[in-house]
Design an enzyme around this catalytic site. Structure first.
Site, mmCIF file in Angstrom:
data_model
loop_
_atom_site.group_PDB
_atom_site.id
_atom_site.type_symbol
_atom_site.label_atom_id
_atom_site.label_comp_id
_atom_site.label_asym_id
_atom_site.label_seq_id
_atom_site.Cartn_x
_atom_site.Cartn_y
_atom_site.Cartn_z
ATOM 1 N N GLN B 243 -2.288 40.801 26.039
ATOM 2 C CA GLN B 243 -1.547 40.583 27.478
ATOM 3 C C GLN B 243 -2.271 41.755 28.408
ATOM 4 O OE1 GLN B 243 2.658 41.923 28.297
ATOM 5 N NE2 GLN B 243 2.566 39.653 28.683
ATOM 6 N N HIS B 245 -1.711 43.404 31.716
ATOM 7 C CA HIS B 245 -0.464 43.485 32.778
ATOM 8 C C HIS B 245 -0.939 43.668 34.253
ATOM 9 C CE1 HIS B 245 3.290 45.137 34.628
ATOM 10 N NE2 HIS B 245 3.919 45.101 33.578
ATOM 11 N N ARG B 289 3.482 37.179 33.102
ATOM 12 C CA ARG B 289 2.327 38.072 33.385
ATOM 13 C C ARG B 289 1.261 37.372 33.487
ATOM 14 N NH1 ARG B 289 4.651 43.364 29.803
ATOM 15 N NH2 ARG B 289 6.485 43.491 31.497
ATOM 16 N N HIS B 356 -2.659 45.783 28.164
ATOM 17 C CA HIS B 356 -1.275 46.452 28.189
ATOM 18 C C HIS B 356 -0.815 46.123 26.621
ATOM 19 C CE1 HIS B 356 2.443 47.478 29.294
ATOM 20 N NE2 HIS B 356 3.316 46.296 28.947
HETATM 21 C C1 LIG Z 1 3.239 51.757 29.378
HETATM 22 C C2 LIG Z 1 4.256 50.748 28.809
HETATM 23 C C3 LIG Z 1 5.459 50.205 29.217
HETATM 24 C C4 LIG Z 1 6.303 49.220 28.448
HETATM 25 N N1 LIG Z 1 7.246 48.789 29.225
HETATM 26 C C5 LIG Z 1 7.979 47.975 28.351
HETATM 27 C C6 LIG Z 1 9.278 47.731 28.881
HETATM 28 O O1 LIG Z 1 9.852 47.928 29.911
HETATM 29 N N2 LIG Z 1 10.115 46.654 27.917
HETATM 30 C C7 LIG Z 1 9.622 46.412 27.022
HETATM 31 O O2 LIG Z 1 10.444 45.316 26.237
HETATM 32 N N3 LIG Z 1 8.487 46.581 26.366
HETATM 33 C C8 LIG Z 1 7.780 47.599 27.207
HETATM 34 N N4 LIG Z 1 6.466 47.891 26.593
HETATM 35 C C9 LIG Z 1 6.058 47.532 25.164
HETATM 36 C C10 LIG Z 1 6.956 48.329 23.931
HETATM 37 O O3 LIG Z 1 7.175 49.541 24.721
HETATM 38 C C11 LIG Z 1 6.011 48.596 23.137
HETATM 39 O O4 LIG Z 1 5.386 47.299 22.774
HETATM 40 C C12 LIG Z 1 6.769 48.913 21.858
HETATM 41 O O5 LIG Z 1 7.664 50.054 22.107
HETATM 42 C C13 LIG Z 1 6.285 49.288 20.529
HETATM 43 O O6 LIG Z 1 7.085 49.845 19.496
HETATM 44 P P1 LIG Z 1 6.395 50.097 18.052
HETATM 45 O O7 LIG Z 1 7.675 50.731 17.497
HETATM 46 O O8 LIG Z 1 5.873 48.800 17.644
HETATM 47 O O9 LIG Z 1 5.304 50.990 18.258
HETATM 48 P P2 LIG Z 1 4.973 52.313 18.998
HETATM 49 O O10 LIG Z 1 6.204 53.047 19.725
HETATM 50 O O11 LIG Z 1 3.767 52.724 19.479
HETATM 51 O O12 LIG Z 1 4.958 53.400 17.677
HETATM 52 C C14 LIG Z 1 3.969 53.326 16.760
HETATM 53 C C15 LIG Z 1 4.235 54.651 15.600
HETATM 54 O O13 LIG Z 1 3.178 54.358 14.570
HETATM 55 C C16 LIG Z 1 2.785 55.736 14.239
HETATM 56 N N5 LIG Z 1 1.510 55.453 13.746
HETATM 57 C C17 LIG Z 1 0.531 54.562 14.212
HETATM 58 N N6 LIG Z 1 -0.799 54.775 13.314
HETATM 59 C C18 LIG Z 1 -0.281 55.661 12.404
HETATM 60 C C19 LIG Z 1 -1.080 56.062 11.169
HETATM 61 N N7 LIG Z 1 -2.448 55.654 10.833
HETATM 62 N N8 LIG Z 1 -0.339 57.052 10.644
HETATM 63 C C20 LIG Z 1 0.920 57.509 10.619
HETATM 64 N N9 LIG Z 1 1.628 56.755 11.771
HETATM 65 C C21 LIG Z 1 1.149 56.111 12.397
HETATM 66 C C22 LIG Z 1 2.704 56.440 15.635
HETATM 67 O O14 LIG Z 1 2.792 57.646 15.535
HETATM 68 C C23 LIG Z 1 4.151 55.907 16.099
HETATM 69 O O15 LIG Z 1 5.148 56.583 15.665
HETATM 70 C C24 LIG Z 1 5.740 48.895 27.460
HETATM 71 C C25 LIG Z 1 4.485 49.317 27.038
HETATM 72 C C26 LIG Z 1 3.714 50.267 27.637
HETATM 73 C C27 LIG Z 1 2.234 50.529 27.086
#
Ligand SMILES: Cc1cc2nc3c(=O)[nH]c(=O)nc-3n(C[C@H](O)[C@H](O)[C@H](O)COP(=O)(O)OP(=O)(O)OC[C@H]3O[C@@H](n4cnc5c(N)ncnc54)[C@H](O)[C@@H]3O)c2cc1C
Ligand code: SF4
Ligand code: FES
Lengths: 231, 592
Positions: B243, B245, B289, B356
């Site tokens: 995606q 953005h 988007r 994004h």
């Molecule tokens: C700027 C921005 C704004 C956004 N706003 C929104 C919104 O308003 N609403 C919405 O629904 N979504 C939004 N999104 C999307 C959403 O925030 C993310 O898709 C979501 O938070 C991802 O969560 P996650 O738990 O999958 O991964 P993340 O929060 O990215 O966490 C990944 C974790 O994995 C760990 N990790 C990665 N690789 C390793 C490794 N090799 N060894 C150990 N640990 C590792 C990292 O340390 C981290 O703790 C936004 C994204 C961005 C970039």
């Protein structure tokens, strides 16, 4: 532009030293983090933490020309060269600009930083008026960067006994939350001469907080609650 | 180093990743008294979930009528019919309950006058299956991700989850029968490897936005979990769907939330025209988007971009007034002022479509189990392995994710995976023994960076920059066979060049050069998966826009791609069109 950067690793160095770097192409609105990344491209042995690059994750608090701040939102244009970058003071250095944050996190955990409700949980959201919610503004936004606590003399001198501004700001965040139900326990936990009362309102914390939060004020509010409770 | 010399720890469950997905799962597990270890390469609250701004979708109907079925329809239409309808029904039905649970966990949602959770309109939302705009996005000002991540971390502290902060996961450990038995991780602080044995392992490592040069993602979003899956012979699904953005800050990439348009902001071209009215007469600036991003790209291509180089458009906000901006969009205002010196209260923000979100990922079912074609069928569960969040592909986002659906995805499937793991642990009481060779691959990864080079090879930083630039040029918003073919060749060549890259820092303590090198390996695997899958898909579907195949082609391409690392092989599997309880939504032309 000249940079002078603190270097140390227990593996190689007996003593910390300052190392100079010179960067030629400095963009008009470059942030300090970008400069550090450029330096790392030249010298990959330089270690520092970074992630979001926009002041929301709290990874890159460092001491810049004597003042704590986040590298990623500190414009180079706001600094006088040579720019001196050191790890934040008051915490053990692991390597270069990386400090051991564990003492800081321990203080955070010590204030029970979680919403605690003792009543049965309803099937809908807890109701909270916009005015009650407003009380959390200026508190919940903390990114745990540590800039405040590590610029506080009371924290430097009593890291084991004084909770420090960041943890106390969070203590107040839950005391101020209309949903939380263990205010009494929270206040009891902070009794004594040190945990809360070591704050001498020096105000370094509020001055450096990159999110514009004011731990001193929060500490004042807790002290008032304590006082009220004791009479 | 020998396997026998490495320290070992044993847990019921290993969660890799401490973003919203990992922490929602670990909270579920810890509250059920399972032994759970969470490994994260950064301190949990530094995970990228912290950056999410606009909010999380749930049909609470706090400001106008709404229900989960409309949300389901919007999500399927938003996905351009590539989303799996069973998973989407499950997510939309669970949404309200999950958001309320978050509120109970402490999330400081903004409030309406009656004390209920504040909701704002977001792109692609409708009432009544395509009718009037809905307001379905629950928000804590424009810091919703921060509010959610911190609350989840806090509740994990309370539940005594065991954290391994600043540990970098190298590779999964696989036993006989392909059962996943844990992972080899590296303490960043000491440089020592550690074996974590677990009866179940959950990948929640987030997205891979760093494969593109200009992106809204944190520097840590290097697709590590996706690459770990590939190396464990698991395919990645739908990687061609990335995606862009519509509103990243032009030239820099910081995100300006869709919440800005939800609150009433809109886009202008150089003529001062509100051009989205032409492309999406009904939804206008709140079309999905991919539609808005393509429209911006067309405006610029046709010479109606703003600025001296006509290379961006403007996001106008000032008409909302200082009060609304300060109250509802304080974080955005901060970011705009910090990085553009523009106060949105006074002037519009220059924006451009920016990489994004990783729609594709590790294929899972709605219980978070990793599924792949193995011996018996297309969707066989890999024993002991789960994935949730941006690194997974359930698939609820299909070819295009709706704003506000990712934070929902991570909590819904984080919880679902937690529950399924608890069940699995009930019938799998004991750890299996680790075959010796299973750890070798991970150790070889480490050993590879001990190699000392001649010193004149490329550096990690240089090769990473080349990769990001290549992906931007050859796998961007508009794609053609020719350009993608070149893209594949270039990324393969970059993979070759990686062989000659060496690092000069071989120290142990907090060696970030080594971490970045291993992240680069992961990025290259992700980039290759993306560009190869994109080259193969000969149709245009939402985020994947092929100039040479401008139409969506349901007859041939209503299917998920599966990319394997071995030989860059592709396979396909059908989209699950059958929901759990309601009628299927058959594909229709998609207009906004
Ligand atoms: C700027 C921005 C704004 C956004 N706003 C929104 C919104 O308003 N609403 C919405 O629904 N979504 C939004 N999104 C999307 C959403 O925030 C993310 O898709 C979501 O938070 C991802 O969560 P996650 O738990 O999958 O991964 P993340 O929060 O990215 O966490 C990944 C974790 O994995 C760990 N990790 C990665 N690789 C390793 C490794 N090799 N060894 C150990 N640990 C590792 C990292 O340390 C981290 O703790 C936004 C994204 C961005 C970039
Ligand atoms: S109060 Fe401010 S300075 Fe202190 S940890 Fe929080 S964000 Fe950082
Ligand atoms: S890198 Fe996240 S706050 Fe600076």
């Amino acid at each position: 532009m000249r940079f002078s950067i603190y270097r140390y690793s227990a593996e190689q160095d007996a003593e910390p030293r300052m190392q100079s770097y010179e960067l030629a192409d400095i963009g008009a609105d470059m942030m300090l983090l970008e400069a550090l990344l450029k330096i790392k491209a030249i010298d990959e042995t330089l270690s520092f933490r970074r992630s979001c690059g926009e002041g929301v994750c709290g990874s890159d608090a460092v001491n810049i020309n004597g003042r704590n701040g986040l590298a990623c939102i500190t414009p180079l244009a706001s600094l006088t060269a040579p720019i001196e970058v050191r790890p934040v003071p008051g915490l053990p250095v692991i390597r270069d600009l990386v400090v051991d944050m564990e003492p800081f996190y321990r203080q955070y955990r010590a204030v029970k930083p979680y919403l605690t409700v003792t009543d049965p949980i309803p099937e809908i959201e807890f109701r909270q008026t916009p005015q009650e919610r407003d009380k959390l503004d200026g508190l919940y936004e903390c990114i745990l960067c540590g800039a405040c606590s590590t610029s506080c003399p009371s924290f430097w001198w009593n890291p084991d006994k004084f909770l420090g501004p960041a943890a106390l700001l969070q203590a107040w965040r839950f005391l101020a939350d209309s949903r939380d139900q263990i205010a009494d326990e929270r206040l009891s936990d902070m009794e004594g001469a040190y945990k809360l009362f070591r704050c001498h309102t020096i105000m370094n914390c509020a001055e450096v907080c990159p999110k514009g939060l004011n731990p001193t004020k929060a500490i004042g509010n807790i002290k008032q609650l304590m006082l009220k409770r004791s009479i | 180093m020998q396997v026998g010399q490495i320290e070992r720890r044993k847990f019921d469950t290993l969660v890799i990743g401490a973003g919203g997905g990992g922490l929602r799962a670990s909270m579920q597990l810890a509250q059920a008294d399972a032994d759970v270890a969470v490994v994260s390469k950064v301190f949990p609250t530094r995970s990228h979930t912290v950056a999410a701004q606009g909010g999380i979708n749930a049909a609470l109907a706090n400001v106008m009528p709404d229900n989960w079925h409309w949300h389901m329809y919007d999500t399927i239409k938003g996905s351009d019919y590539l989303g799996d309808q069973d998973a989407i029904e499950y997510m939309c039905r669970a949404a309200s309950r999950l958001v309320i649970e978050l509120e109970h966990a402490g999330v400081p949602f903004s409030r309406l006058d009656d004390g209920s959770i504040y909701q704002r309109p977001f792109g692609g939302q409708s009432q009544n299956f395509g009718g009037e705009q809905a307001a379905r996005t629950c928000a804590a000002a424009d810091r919703t991700g921060h509010a959610i991540l911190h609350a989840l971390y806090q509740q994990n502290i309370r539940a005594k989850t065991h954290f391994f902060d600043e540990y970098f996961a190298l590779d999964l450990i696989k036993g006989e029968d392909d059962q996943v038995l844990g992972a080899v991780v590296l303490s960043i602080a000491t440089g020592e490897p550690l074996i974590i044995e677990a009866k179940t392992t959950l990948l929640a490592t987030g997205g891979a936005g760093q494969i593109f040069r200009t992106n809204t993602n944190a520097m840590i979003n290097t697709g590590d979990g996706l690459a770990m899956a590939l190396r464990a012979d698991i395919p990645l699904q739908d990687m061609e769907f990335f995606q862009f953005h519509p509103t990243g800050i032009a030239g820099k990439g910081m995100l300006i939330s869709e919440g800005v348009r939800g609150e009433g902001g809109y886009l202008l071209n150089a003529d001062g025209e509100r051009f989205m009215e032409r492309y999406a007469p009904n939804a206008k600036d709140l079309a999905s988007r991919d539609v808005v991003s393509r429209s911006i790209a067309i405006e610029i291509r046709e010479g109606r971009g703003c600025g001296p180089n006509r290379d961006h458009v403007l996001l106008k906000v000032d008409h909302l007034g200082a009060d609304v901006i300060k109250k509802r969009l304080p974080g955005i205002r901060d970011i705009a002022m910090t990085f553009t010196h523009i106060d949105p209260i006074e002037a519009p923000i220059p924006v451009y479509p920016t990489a994004h979100y990783t729609m594709g990922g590790i294929p899972t079912n709605r219980f978070g189990q990793v599924v792949a074609p193995m011996r018996h069928g297309a969707e066989e569960a890999t024993p002991g392995l789960y994935a949730v969040g941006e690194c997974a592909c359930v698939s609820v986002h299909g070819a295009n994710r709706l704003g506000g659906n990712s934070l929902l995805d991570i909590v819904v499937f984080g919880r679902a995976a937690g529950n399924h793991i608890i069940e699995f642990l009930g019938s799998n009481r004991y750890h299996q023994s680790l075959p010796k060779r299973s750890v070798d691959q991970a150790l070889a990864r480490l050993a590879r960076w001990e190699r000392k080079g001649s010193g004149d090879g490329e550096s990690v930083t240089e090769l990473r920059a080349t990769l990001q630039q290549t992906m931007e040029e050859y796998c961007g918003v508009f794609r053609t066979d020719d350009v993608l073919q070149q893209g594949v060749e270039k990324v393969l060549e970059i993979e070759q060049r990686l062989e000659d890259v060496t690092i000069h820092d071989h120290s142990r303590i907090f060696n970030t050069a080594r971490i970045e090198a291993m992240e680069l390996e992961n990025l290259i695997d992700n980039a290759l998966a993306t560009v190869v899958s994109a080259h193969a898909r000969q149709e245009s579907r939402s985020a994947h826009s092929r100039v040479d195949f401008p139409e969506r082609d349901d007859e041939h391409w209503l299917k998920h791609s599966l990319y394997y690392k071995e030989g860059q092989r592709l396979d396909y599997k059908p989209v699950r069109m059958k929901p759990l309880s309601v009628e299927s939504f058959p594909p229709k032309p998609r207009v906004y």
